[in-house]
Design an enzyme around this catalytic site. Structure first.
Site, PDB file in Angstrom:
ATOM      1  N   HIS A  76     -29.616 -42.823 -40.000  1.00 53.91           N
ATOM      2  CA  HIS A  76     -28.949 -43.075 -38.714  1.00 53.91           C
ATOM      3  C   HIS A  76     -29.971 -43.576 -37.693  1.00 53.91           C
ATOM      4  O   HIS A  76     -31.175 -43.439 -37.900  1.00 53.91           O
ATOM      5  CB  HIS A  76     -28.223 -41.821 -38.217  1.00 53.91           C
ATOM      6  CG  HIS A  76     -29.101 -40.618 -38.033  1.00 53.91           C
ATOM      7  ND1 HIS A  76     -29.707 -40.308 -36.841  1.00 53.91           N
ATOM      8  CD2 HIS A  76     -29.502 -39.662 -38.905  1.00 53.91           C
ATOM      9  CE1 HIS A  76     -30.428 -39.204 -36.991  1.00 53.91           C
ATOM     10  NE2 HIS A  76     -30.319 -38.793 -38.233  1.00 53.91           N
ATOM     11  N   TYR A 204     -25.841 -33.693 -29.429  1.00 51.77           N
ATOM     12  CA  TYR A 204     -26.276 -32.532 -28.640  1.00 51.77           C
ATOM     13  C   TYR A 204     -25.413 -32.483 -27.383  1.00 51.77           C
ATOM     14  O   TYR A 204     -25.339 -33.466 -26.652  1.00 51.77           O
ATOM     15  CB  TYR A 204     -27.733 -32.698 -28.215  1.00 51.77           C
ATOM     16  CG  TYR A 204     -28.736 -32.787 -29.348  1.00 51.77           C
ATOM     17  CD1 TYR A 204     -29.457 -31.661 -29.758  1.00 51.77           C
ATOM     18  CD2 TYR A 204     -28.999 -33.997 -29.998  1.00 51.77           C
ATOM     19  CE1 TYR A 204     -30.397 -31.740 -30.782  1.00 51.77           C
ATOM     20  CE2 TYR A 204     -29.928 -34.083 -31.029  1.00 51.77           C
ATOM     21  CZ  TYR A 204     -30.622 -32.954 -31.411  1.00 51.77           C
ATOM     22  OH  TYR A 204     -31.545 -33.033 -32.421  1.00 51.77           O
ATOM     23  N   LYS A 300     -37.875 -30.716 -34.942  1.00 49.40           N
ATOM     24  CA  LYS A 300     -39.262 -31.052 -35.253  1.00 49.40           C
ATOM     25  C   LYS A 300     -39.954 -30.138 -36.272  1.00 49.40           C
ATOM     26  O   LYS A 300     -40.993 -30.505 -36.820  1.00 49.40           O
ATOM     27  CB  LYS A 300     -40.117 -31.004 -33.967  1.00 49.40           C
ATOM     28  CG  LYS A 300     -39.793 -32.101 -32.983  1.00 49.40           C
ATOM     29  CD  LYS A 300     -40.262 -33.439 -33.494  1.00 49.40           C
ATOM     30  CE  LYS A 300     -39.747 -34.596 -32.690  1.00 49.40           C
ATOM     31  NZ  LYS A 300     -39.415 -35.764 -33.450  1.00 49.40           N
TER      32      LYS A 300
END
Ligand code: RFL
Ligand code: PHB
Length: 395
Positions: A76, A204, A300
Site C-alpha cells: 500500500h 488511524y 515501528k
C-alpha cells in the site's frame, strides 16, 4: 553434570529479531544457536505487528524471505488519518518518498523465519529455562540454560540479546553502564482480529471518545484497535460492544463500510516508550525490543528490530570475514540514531492521535491545530511520510 556445546553467536530470544539474525548469519557462513524461553507454538500464536516499512520489505526479499510476503502481503502507498469533524487525510508515502509499504503480519514473518531455519538445519532450542549470559567482558563468554531437567552451557564469541522487553539480556548490563529513558502513557490498546474483509486503508482515527485504528492481515482477516483505560478487562468487552465503540470513533462513511464479525483474538497492550543505552556491553549486543519499546502508533517496533538486525549482522559478518571491528564498535551508536528517530515519531503520533485524561482546552486546540497544519502543508506531510515510510539504513 553440565552438557557444553560451542557456537560463534549465542542468540537469546526466538522472536523476529533473534530468528532473523540467525538466518542472516547462516547465509553469511556464521554459526549460531537460538535459545527461546517459550514453546514454538506459543511464539507463533502471538499476534502483534502488521505494517512493514519499505526497507524491511527490501531486506526480507534480499535474504530470501520475500516469496510468501509478496504473494500474501498487501502493498500500500501509506495510511489514512481520519479526524472527528474534519476531512480525512492520507500519509502518502508513495508520493513523498517513492516508497510503498506492506501489510504483512508478524505472525506470518515468524512462521516464514521458523520454516527457513528448519530448512537450513538451524538450531533453535525452545522451552529453554533460566537462560543466563556470563563473562561478557572476557574473551570467553558463555550462556547457561536448563532444558529437560538438565543444565547446559553454550560457549561462544558473542551473545545477541534478542529477548524482548522482559528478557534477561538487558538486565545483566551493570546499572553504572546502562541508561534508560522511559515514558508510560495513561492508556492501552484493546485489539481484535476478525475473519472479515478489512477496511480499504489502514486508517488511524482521532475522536473525542478516544483513538481507533483499522488495519488488516489479508483479504479475509482484519485487525482493529481502540484506545482503552489501563484497568480495562477483556471480559467487559464482548464483540458487539467493541464494534459499537469502534464505529462510534470513526467517521460515518467509514463506519458504514466496516464489516463486523466474531473476533478470533482479543487482547490489551499498554503503551510505552523505552530506550536503553548503550546497546552493547562487552560481547553482548542487544537488538529489538530488548533495547527499546515504542508505542505501536507509528508501526515501528518490528521495523526497528529488523534494522537493528541489519546493523548487527553486518557488523558480525565483517568481523568474521576480515577481523575488523569497525561496525561492531559503531553498532550501538548507529542503531540508536534510528531508534531515537522512530521513538520520536511514535511518541508524536501517540500524542497527536489519542485522547489524554485531564486535558485542558488549550491542549485540545493545540492538537487540532497540529492536524490542520498537517492537512494544509505539503512540507508537513512530506516530513511525516518520510518518517512513517522509514528512514533508510545508514551505510
Ligand atoms: P519479541 O517479539 O518480544 O521476541 C523476544 C523473544 O524472546 C523470548 N524471551 C526469552 N528467551 C529466552 N530467555 C529469556 N529469558 C527470554 N525472555 C524472553 C520471548 O519469548 C520472545 O519469543 O521481540 P523482538 O524479536 O525484538 O521483536 C519485536 C516485535 O515483536 C515488536 O517490536 C512489535 O511486535 C511491535 N509492534 C509493531 N511493530 C511494527 O513494526 N509494526 C506494527 O504494526 C506493530 N504493531 C506491535 C504492534 C506491538 C504490539 N504489542 C502487542 C505490544 C501492535 C501491538 C498491539
Ligand atoms: C497492525 O496492523 O497491527 C498495526 C497497524 C498499524 C499500527 C500498529 C499496528 O500503527
Amino acid at each position: 553434570m553440565v552438557t557444553a556445546t560451542r557456537t560463534q553467536v549465542a542468540i537469546i530470544g526466538g522472536g523476529p529479531a533473534g530468528l532473523l539474525l540467525s538466518h542472516i548469519l547462516q547465509r553469511n557462513g556464521i554459526d549460531s544457536i537460538v535459545l527461546e524461553r517459550q514453546s514454538r507454538r506459543h511464539v507463533l500464536e502471538r499476534i502483534r505487528a502488521g505494517v512493514l516499512e519499505a526497507g524491511t520489505v527490501a531486506l526480507l526479499r534480499e535474504v530470501g524471505l520475500g516469496a510468501r510476503m509478496d504473494r500474501e502481503g498487501h502493498p500500500h502507498d501509506g495510511s489514512a488519518i481520519a479526524w472527528e469533524g474534519r476531512s480525512r487525510f492520507f500519509i502518502d508515502t508513495k508520493k513523498f518518498t517513492g516508497r510503498a509499504m506492506m501489510a504483512y503480519g508478524q505472525t506470518a514473518i515468524t512462521e516464514d523465519l521458523y520454516a527457513a531455519r528448519d530448512a537450513a538445519g538451524g538450531e533453535i532450542i525452545d522451552q529453554a529455562g533460566n537462560v543466563q549470559p556470563h563473562e561478557l567482558t572476557s574473551s570467553r563468554p558463555y550462556v547457561t540454560y536448563e532444558k529437560d531437567g538438565s543444565s547446559r552451557r553454550i560457549d561462544c564469541d558473542y551473545v545477541a540479546g534478542c529477548d524482548g522487553y522482559h528478557g534477561v539480556s538487558r538486565s545483566v548490563i551493570p546499572a553504572a553502564v546502562l541508561r534508560t529513558y522511559e515514558k508510560s502513557y495513561p492508556f492501552g490498546w484493546l485489539g481484535i482480529m476478525s475473519e472479515t474483509p478489512p477496511y480499504k486503508d489502514i486508517c488511524y482515527c482521532y475522536h473525542s471518545r478516544g483513538f481507533a485504528l483499522a488495519s488488516r492481515r489479508n483479504p479475509m482477516l482484519s485487525r482493529y484497535y481502540i484506545q482503552c483505560d489501563l484497568d480495562t478487562k477483556l471480559a467487559d468487552w464482548p464483540d458487539d460492544r467493541f464494534w459499537r465503540e469502534f464505529k462510534a470513533r470513526c467517521p460515518r462513511d467509514m463506519a458504514d463500510c466496516i464489516v463486523s464479525g466474531p473476533s478470533i483474538e482479543k487482547s490489551i497492550a499498554p503503551l510505552r516508550s523505552f530506550v536503553a543505552e548503550p546497546m552493547r556491553y562487552g560481547k553482548l549486543f542487544l537488538a529489538g525490543d530488548a533495547a527499546h519499546i515504542v508505542p505501536p502508533t507509528g508501526a515501528k517496533g518490528l521495523n526497528l528490530a529488523v534494522s537493528d538486525v541489519f546493523y548487527l549482522s553486518r557488523a558480525l559478518t565483517e568481523f568474521y570475514r576480515t577481523g575488523r571491528t569497525r561496525y561492531l564498535d559503531g553498532y550501538s551508536d548507529t542503531a540508536l540514531r534510528r531508534v531515537w528517530s522512530a521513538a520520536r515519531l511514535s511518541w508524536w503520533l501517540t500524542m497527536l492521535l489519542h485522547r489524554f485524561p485531564a486535558e485542558t482546552p488549550f491542549e485540545e486546540r493545540m492538537r487540532l491545530n497540529q492536524f490542520d497544519y498537517l492537512q494544509a502543508s505539503e512540507h508537513a506531510q512530506a516530513s511525516l511520510a518520510e518518517q512513517y515510510a522509514g528512514l533508510p539504513f545508514e551505510a
